[in-house]
Design an enzyme around this catalytic site. Sequence first.
Site, PDB file in Angstrom:
ATOM      1  N   ARG A 128       0.765  -1.526   0.153  1.00  0.00           N
ATOM      2  CA  ARG A 128       0.048  -0.230   0.000  1.00  0.00           C
ATOM      3  C   ARG A 128       0.798   1.018  -0.054  1.00  0.00           C
ATOM      4  O   ARG A 128       1.750   1.688   0.108  1.00  0.00           O
ATOM      5  CB  ARG A 128      -0.895  -0.035   1.181  1.00  0.00           C
ATOM      6  CG  ARG A 128      -0.624  -0.326   2.824  1.00  0.00           C
ATOM      7  CD  ARG A 128      -1.094  -0.400   3.352  1.00  0.00           C
ATOM      8  NE  ARG A 128      -0.966  -0.971   4.939  1.00  0.00           N
ATOM      9  CZ  ARG A 128      -0.070  -1.858   5.371  1.00  0.00           C
ATOM     10  NH1 ARG A 128       0.131  -2.859   4.114  1.00  0.00           N
ATOM     11  NH2 ARG A 128      -0.075  -1.946   6.540  1.00  0.00           N
ATOM     12  N   CYS A 136      -6.351  21.654   4.121  1.00  0.00           N
ATOM     13  CA  CYS A 136      -7.641  20.975   5.311  1.00  0.00           C
ATOM     14  C   CYS A 136      -7.944  21.654   5.484  1.00  0.00           C
ATOM     15  O   CYS A 136      -7.534  23.173   5.434  1.00  0.00           O
ATOM     16  CB  CYS A 136      -6.269  20.449   6.838  1.00  0.00           C
ATOM     17  SG  CYS A 136      -4.938  18.738   6.454  1.00  0.00           S
ATOM     18  N   CYS A 149      -5.352  20.923  12.886  1.00  0.00           N
ATOM     19  CA  CYS A 149      -5.148  20.110  14.402  1.00  0.00           C
ATOM     20  C   CYS A 149      -4.172  20.684  14.874  1.00  0.00           C
ATOM     21  O   CYS A 149      -2.450  20.500  14.751  1.00  0.00           O
ATOM     22  CB  CYS A 149      -5.820  18.836  14.160  1.00  0.00           C
ATOM     23  SG  CYS A 149      -7.013  18.105  13.415  1.00  0.00           S
ATOM     24  N   LYS A 162       3.680   1.321  11.920  1.00  0.00           N
ATOM     25  CA  LYS A 162       2.068   0.871  13.189  1.00  0.00           C
ATOM     26  C   LYS A 162       2.330  -0.020  13.946  1.00  0.00           C
ATOM     27  O   LYS A 162       2.651  -1.391  12.930  1.00  0.00           O
ATOM     28  CB  LYS A 162       1.382   1.630  12.637  1.00  0.00           C
ATOM     29  CG  LYS A 162       0.786   2.705  11.929  1.00  0.00           C
ATOM     30  CD  LYS A 162      -0.539   3.320  12.016  1.00  0.00           C
ATOM     31  CE  LYS A 162      -0.837   4.239  11.141  1.00  0.00           C
ATOM     32  NZ  LYS A 162      -0.156   4.119   9.808  1.00  0.00           N
TER      33      LYS A 162
END
Length: 354
Positions: A100, A109, A113, A322
């Site tokens: 991937r 955006c 954040c 991860k």
Amino acid sequence: MKPRDRANAKAVTGTAGLVEAGLVPPDAALELRAVEENFRIRIPAHVREQMQAVSPEDPVFRQYVPDVRELDHRPEEMDDPIGDGVFEKVKGITHRYPDRVLLKPTHTCQVYCRFCFRREKVGHPEEALSADELEAAFDYIRANEAIFEVILTGGDPLVLSDRRLGDIMDRLGTIPHLGVIRLHTRVPLVEPDRVGAALVAALKRAGKAVDVTIHINHPAELTEPVKAGLALLADNGIPLLSQTVLLKGVNDDATVLAALFRGLVANRVKPYYLHHLDKARGVSHFRVPIARGQEIMRELRGRVSGICQPTYVLDIPGGHGKVPIGPDFLREPAKGYYQVTDYLGKKHEYRDDG
């Protein structure tokens, strides 16, 4: 005025906009301008409506209104904490895992954040891929037949127009070895008017499996307009997942997260990841210790069903990927004999006869 134009007209941008909107006092503007010089500020009207109080104690306010502590840059913090740059193969393509890739057509955006791990990169419209750069990205995906999944991220891919997004989906749809296209987005939470029939049609143009992963951190973000947008996507056969970041003062509490994950499942969204906070610059005031995150996950194991459970993950700094870091429920003190810890913290013996 179209819904999108209306949302753009009401968005708060910059320090002056924060003062004008009453989100920060005028005497805070000077310090916050230094924050603005480093990290972009944009708060759509719908996000302001989610805030219950104009205070850092409010979990929605805390996520989006800048704080002078963002200028506190610790030695261990990094400009690129997850190694996007290390694995960039051509502009806009990050290829970290064999099957991937990330495709980042835009670096803007609808909301910025205050804890974003790409905060050094986002907010720069000039970094959007040109037609030639986008073609080079498609060429890279075509040439690598091991790539099964493309993840559109950025920036936020839903800031693109339906026409541009549909064109990208068309192009990806022609690549035979691709099986899944995933979009990572905040837009359904912060500008729910963006989710409509035209967006659904654009997403379906690929003719492949398309998943939408929303970023949501607190149950207050699940407003009625947001739920309506999620329902439209789900009703049109688009699977929905969620990502949440564990944030001090926002959701570092099992009761809050249980309410969030139940709310998501009730709206046909599968909680996917609970992220441990990445080591981006100026985010230490949001940091929760891993031990506390594991404790929360242990509490959740007994409070909510398995379908409501995300995987608690750490993105190893430097781009190493991860890994799950949830609580350890099982240990083997002697061969064939295990000690199992239940969600209440009680220990039980288990013999493996297999």
